[in-house]
Motif scaffolding. Structure first.
Motif, PDB file in Angstrom:
ATOM      1  N   ARG A 121      -4.638   0.548  -2.401  1.00  0.00           N
ATOM      2  CA  ARG A 121      -5.064   0.582  -1.000  1.00  0.00           C
ATOM      3  C   ARG A 121      -3.860   0.265  -0.115  1.00  0.00           C
ATOM      4  O   ARG A 121      -2.832  -0.227  -0.581  1.00  0.00           O
ATOM      5  CB  ARG A 121      -6.185  -0.437  -0.763  1.00  0.00           C
ATOM      6  CG  ARG A 121      -7.422  -0.232  -1.637  1.00  0.00           C
ATOM      7  CD  ARG A 121      -8.270   0.936  -1.189  1.00  0.00           C
ATOM      8  NE  ARG A 121      -8.868   0.660   0.098  1.00  0.00           N
ATOM      9  CZ  ARG A 121     -10.033   0.011   0.254  1.00  0.00           C
ATOM     10  NH1 ARG A 121     -10.711  -0.434  -0.802  1.00  0.00           N
ATOM     11  NH2 ARG A 121     -10.532  -0.181   1.463  1.00  0.00           N
ATOM     12  N   SER A 122      -4.003   0.525   1.167  1.00  0.00           N
ATOM     13  CA  SER A 122      -2.906   0.281   2.106  1.00  0.00           C
ATOM     14  C   SER A 122      -2.993  -1.125   2.684  1.00  0.00           C
ATOM     15  O   SER A 122      -4.046  -1.786   2.614  1.00  0.00           O
ATOM     16  CB  SER A 122      -2.933   1.309   3.231  1.00  0.00           C
ATOM     17  OG  SER A 122      -3.958   0.999   4.149  1.00  0.00           O
ATOM     18  N   ARG A 127      -0.125  -1.654  -0.913  1.00  0.00           N
ATOM     19  CA  ARG A 127       1.237  -1.313  -0.498  1.00  0.00           C
ATOM     20  C   ARG A 127       1.185  -0.521   0.795  1.00  0.00           C
ATOM     21  O   ARG A 127       0.109  -0.157   1.273  1.00  0.00           O
ATOM     22  CB  ARG A 127       1.977  -0.547  -1.600  1.00  0.00           C
ATOM     23  CG  ARG A 127       1.355   0.783  -1.961  1.00  0.00           C
ATOM     24  CD  ARG A 127       2.046   1.380  -3.177  1.00  0.00           C
ATOM     25  NE  ARG A 127       1.486   2.679  -3.520  1.00  0.00           N
ATOM     26  CZ  ARG A 127       1.708   3.308  -4.673  1.00  0.00           C
ATOM     27  NH1 ARG A 127       2.479   2.743  -5.598  1.00  0.00           N
ATOM     28  NH2 ARG A 127       1.182   4.490  -4.912  1.00  0.00           N
ATOM     29  N   ARG A 128       2.356  -0.232   1.369  1.00  0.00           N
ATOM     30  CA  ARG A 128       2.401   0.445   2.661  1.00  0.00           C
ATOM     31  C   ARG A 128       1.790   1.846   2.595  1.00  0.00           C
ATOM     32  O   ARG A 128       1.036   2.238   3.480  1.00  0.00           O
ATOM     33  CB  ARG A 128       3.848   0.521   3.162  1.00  0.00           C
ATOM     34  CG  ARG A 128       4.404  -0.791   3.669  1.00  0.00           C
ATOM     35  CD  ARG A 128       5.831  -0.641   4.118  1.00  0.00           C
ATOM     36  NE  ARG A 128       6.713  -0.248   3.007  1.00  0.00           N
ATOM     37  CZ  ARG A 128       7.984   0.076   3.135  1.00  0.00           C
ATOM     38  NH1 ARG A 128       8.553   0.076   4.331  1.00  0.00           N
ATOM     39  NH2 ARG A 128       8.724   0.394   2.089  1.00  0.00           N
ATOM     40  N   ARG A 129       2.140   2.593   1.555  1.00  0.00           N
ATOM     41  CA  ARG A 129       1.611   3.949   1.400  1.00  0.00           C
ATOM     42  C   ARG A 129       0.799   4.015   0.117  1.00  0.00           C
ATOM     43  O   ARG A 129       1.235   3.507  -0.918  1.00  0.00           O
ATOM     44  CB  ARG A 129       2.748   4.975   1.363  1.00  0.00           C
ATOM     45  CG  ARG A 129       3.603   4.981   2.624  1.00  0.00           C
ATOM     46  CD  ARG A 129       4.733   5.997   2.511  1.00  0.00           C
ATOM     47  NE  ARG A 129       5.636   5.926   3.654  1.00  0.00           N
ATOM     48  CZ  ARG A 129       6.676   5.096   3.751  1.00  0.00           C
ATOM     49  NH1 ARG A 129       6.939   4.255   2.748  1.00  0.00           N
ATOM     50  NH2 ARG A 129       7.448   5.085   4.812  1.00  0.00           N
ATOM     51  N   VAL A 130      -0.347   4.653   0.181  1.00  0.00           N
ATOM     52  CA  VAL A 130      -1.251   4.657  -0.970  1.00  0.00           C
ATOM     53  C   VAL A 130      -0.673   5.488  -2.107  1.00  0.00           C
ATOM     54  O   VAL A 130      -0.264   4.973  -3.131  1.00  0.00           O
ATOM     55  CB  VAL A 130      -2.648   5.154  -0.553  1.00  0.00           C
ATOM     56  CG1 VAL A 130      -3.551   5.244  -1.770  1.00  0.00           C
ATOM     57  CG2 VAL A 130      -3.250   4.204   0.477  1.00  0.00           C
ATOM     58  N   GLY A 131      -0.620   6.786  -1.993  1.00  0.00           N
ATOM     59  CA  GLY A 131      -0.033   7.647  -3.018  1.00  0.00           C
ATOM     60  C   GLY A 131      -0.771   7.567  -4.343  1.00  0.00           C
ATOM     61  O   GLY A 131      -1.956   7.233  -4.412  1.00  0.00           O
ATOM     62  N   GLU A 132      -0.040   7.869  -5.410  1.00  0.00           N
ATOM     63  CA  GLU A 132      -0.620   7.863  -6.748  1.00  0.00           C
ATOM     64  C   GLU A 132      -0.900   6.429  -7.211  1.00  0.00           C
ATOM     65  O   GLU A 132      -0.267   5.477  -6.764  1.00  0.00           O
ATOM     66  CB  GLU A 132       0.315   8.557  -7.737  1.00  0.00           C
ATOM     67  CG  GLU A 132       0.535  10.039  -7.454  1.00  0.00           C
ATOM     68  CD  GLU A 132       1.417  10.689  -8.498  1.00  0.00           C
ATOM     69  OE1 GLU A 132       1.855   9.973  -9.436  1.00  0.00           O
ATOM     70  OE2 GLU A 132       1.674  11.899  -8.378  1.00  0.00           O
ATOM     71  N   ASP A 159      -3.249  -1.883   5.642  1.00  0.00           N
ATOM     72  CA  ASP A 159      -4.259  -1.901   6.702  1.00  0.00           C
ATOM     73  C   ASP A 159      -5.628  -2.303   6.177  1.00  0.00           C
ATOM     74  O   ASP A 159      -6.484  -2.757   6.941  1.00  0.00           O
ATOM     75  CB  ASP A 159      -4.352  -0.521   7.361  1.00  0.00           C
ATOM     76  CG  ASP A 159      -3.106  -0.154   8.142  1.00  0.00           C
ATOM     77  OD1 ASP A 159      -2.366  -1.076   8.539  1.00  0.00           O
ATOM     78  OD2 ASP A 159      -2.874   1.047   8.363  1.00  0.00           O
ATOM     79  N   ASP A 160      -5.836  -2.137   4.871  1.00  0.00           N
ATOM     80  CA  ASP A 160      -7.137  -2.452   4.262  1.00  0.00           C
ATOM     81  C   ASP A 160      -7.250  -3.912   3.841  1.00  0.00           C
ATOM     82  O   ASP A 160      -8.309  -4.334   3.356  1.00  0.00           O
ATOM     83  CB  ASP A 160      -7.373  -1.567   3.031  1.00  0.00           C
ATOM     84  CG  ASP A 160      -7.432  -0.092   3.371  1.00  0.00           C
ATOM     85  OD1 ASP A 160      -7.935   0.238   4.460  1.00  0.00           O
ATOM     86  OD2 ASP A 160      -6.980   0.730   2.550  1.00  0.00           O
TER      87      ASP A 160
END
Length: 311
Positions: free
Chosen positions: A178-179, A164-169, A181-182
């Motif tokens: 993972r983001s 997803r866009r933001r990793v977070g929990e 970008d990965d």
């Protein structure tokens, strides 16, 4: 408060919806027979009213969609000024995840092929099968539907990574998050790649020739999000070369997919006509009724709305 409901609810589902605002006045209609007078009187409309008819909604305070997506309503001026727009995120997790999981599992076991062989009265052996047990599963989109899918895959022994866009929990059901970008480094290790991503400038055409080239040879690809994620000619090429072992699609571009579109004839492809969600599973309408009840109560109390779309 005048509430116009455009959904085919059962009596029990109506009771759930109305529990959010017991003193409101409720009108039930269909999207085909609803009148301009009913639309004009409504302070709340529940259901995906044709955007072309929204100018008649002069009293509207809230448009509660029955879909998780809201693309057709996000353009400036579509929703009347002063009205809020909320969607039905959280209603479709079970329905869509089960549908997509079944499609992939059927392909892993060649059940789609055996069904075709059976219709031709052929007694065949399609050879080796694969499994979710021990598989590396990559889920693009770790929201409600993605989380439901992760739990299903994990229950079969898969290792599930969400993107997803933001990793977070890390939500329940996922082993890791993972983001986006990965993604290039994650694709080569995944046995199954499935997307529940919405349509956006960042996702349109994401699954292209470079994407499929990075995928693990013999992996499975599935899309239960939006059809414009996929460059369909590149998917066909990846299937024809064997780079992708099979593809399960509930969404395409365009929809309906024309009868002469080459995607139908791609090898090892399983297409369903955008039916994973909708109202085929009764639990979906029950979920929508509960979400609506919550928002009706919030609207009356002046509290922040659930699933509010920022227009």
């Amino acid at each position: 408060m005048n509430v116009l409901v455009l959904l085919p609810l059962t009596e029990a589902q109506r009771a759930t919806l109305e529990s959010g605002a017991p003193d409101a006045d409720y009108t039930y209609a269909t999207k085909l027979d609803v009148t301009d007078e009913q639309i004009a009187a409504a302070e709340v409309i529940v259901g995906n009213l044709d955007p072309a008819r929204l100018p008649a909604a002069r009293s509207l305070r809230l448009l509660q969609l029955n879909s998780a997506g809201y693309d057709k309503y996000s353009a400036p001026g579509t929703v009347p000024e002063g009205a809020a727009l909320t969607c039905a995120v959280g209603a479709y997790g079970q329905a869509v995840s089960e549908h997509m999981f079944a499609m992939i599992l059927a392909m892993m076991k060649h059940l789609d092929g055996y069904r075709d062989d059976g219709r031709g009265h052929l007694w065949t052996d399609r050879g080796q099968v694969t499994t979710f047990a021990g598989a590396q599963v990559l889920v693009l989109g770790a929201g409600d539907i993605g989380t439901h899918f992760a739990k299903l895959a994990g229950s079969f022994g898969a290792h599930v990574t969400g993107v997803r866009r933001r990793v977070g929990e890390v939500p329940e059901g996922f082993d890791a998050i993972r983001s986006m970008d990965d993604l290039p480094e994650l694709l080569p290790a995944a046995d199954v790649v499935i997307s529940f991503l919405p349509s956006s400038p960042a996702t349109r055409g994401l699954a292209d020739a470079a994407f499929f080239a990075r995928c693990k040879p013999g992996s499975y690809f599935a899309n239960g999000g939006r059809g414009d994620l996929v460059v369909q000619a590149d998917l066909i090429a990846a299937l024809e070369s064997g780079q992708i072992a099979g593809a399960a699609l509930d969404v395409t571009t365009p929809e309906p997919l024309p009868a002469d579109d080459p995607l139908w004839d791609a090898p090892n492809i399983f297409i369903t006509p955008h039916v994973a969600g909708q109202f085929h599973l009764p639990a979906v309408l029950t979920n929508i009724a509960a979400i609506t009840a919550d928002n009706l109560a919030r609207l009356q109390a002046g509290e922040p709305l659930r699933n509010l779309v920022e227009l």
